[in-house]
Write an enzyme that holds these catalytic residues in place. Structure first.
Site: not given
Length: 314
Positions: A128, A240, A242
């Site tokens: 990002c 994202h 994660e």
């Protein structure tokens, strides 16, 4: 006997790695506490790393050291000589290459590029904000990003025609993971600016980067969601991965297919880092720098977008 597809993928990667580092160490950049819902924690804290990035690297078999902002060129050279890859995380810091994570990312990009030019394989993954900082590092004339709205939205990826064979990520991706990524809304997007296809081409960023996938924001603005350097092991993703497994404060996807497909990006990055031969001069130096020396703080109950964060008073 047929092997599970994820094991087959891992073994296929290993057969392509002439040198396999069994102890990869990944540096994750810290960033200043700025527009991050963490202001209540400063001072004495000035920078942070969201714990979800650390957990993702550890889940893929790597160890983490924090890489601090606002340090000298020699500091970043030394870091790169010790670690096997760098992760530039997402966040909301100021984009200025003279201080903070912007300065760190610019220095690391330049040093890592020189390392690779000298046949010293060194990967970078930008997430990002990290994706955006990689683009800024290669844009010398003007700011490359455009305002768009893709905030707290989960999207499937759209593979750009012809990029399947050119892509480092997609040439080794298992069929089931690719199908999930291209057909299900499993990528967590949290950005208010983007790299439009039109501006990407007009600024000649296609000379350094390949655009791999695209998406559209809520106003139907087409933006690039994955970039890969043509001649370097540098990858940036606008979303994202994660967050799918480790963050719970926003509308991120938590289905089995979302967790399974997101893991691929970190597995790929850590396996690329296994190709790098760098190591610390001795175990004591590494042990003193590992993220384990710092406590993780639960911030989710304080209206933060993160569950846990590592704080630093550097």
């Amino acid at each position: 006997m047929l092997l599970p597809i994820h094991l087959t993928f891992f073994l296929s990667l290993m057969t392509k790695i002439t040198f396999c580092n069994q102890n990869p160490v990944i540096g994750i950049l810290t960033q200043e506490i700025y527009r991050s819902h963490l202001e209540r924690f400063k001072p004495p804290n000035y920078t942070y790393i969201a714990a979800s990035y650390v957990k993702s690297i550890e889940a893929s078999g790597g160890r983490v050291i924090p890489v601090f902002t606002n340090r000298s060129t020699e500091y970043y050279k030394n870091v790169i000589n010790n670690v096997n890859g760098i992760l530039i995380p997402g966040g909301k810091s100021a984009f200025n290459i003279s201080f903070g994570i912007g300065q760190s990312a610019y220095e690391i990009f330049r040093i890592a590029k020189n390392k690779n030019n000298m046949k010293d394989y060194f990967p970078i993954l930008g997430i990002c904000q990290g994706f955006e900082l990689l683009l800024i590092a290669t844009s010398t004339k003007e700011y490359p990003l455009t305002k768009c709205i893709s905030e707290d939205v989960n999207l499937p990826l759209k593979l750009i025609p012809g990029m399947n064979d050119k892509s480092m990520l997609f040439k080794t991706i298992p069929d089931d993971i690719q199908k999930i990524l291209l057909t299900e809304p499993v990528t967590a997007n949290h950005h208010k600016q983007c790299m439009t296809v039109k501006k990407f081409m007009s600024m000649n960023l296609n000379k350094f980067w390949n655009p791999i996938t695209v998406n559209t924001d809520e106003h139907n603005v087409a933006f690039i969601s994955i970039i890969e350097a043509k001649d370097y092991p540098f990858v940036g993703v606008q979303f994202h991965p994660e967050k799918n497994a480790y963050e719970w404060k926003e509308n991120d996807p938590h289905s089995w297919s979302a967790i399974y497909s997101a893991r691929y990006f970190y597995d790929w990055f850590v396996n690329e880092s296994r190709k790098n031969k760098h190591k610390y001069a001795n175990s004591g130096l590494l042990e003193n720098e590992l993220i384990y020396n710092y406590p993780a703080t639960y911030v989710g109950k304080f209206n933060s977008i993160y569950e846990q964060v590592y704080f630093f008073n550097d």
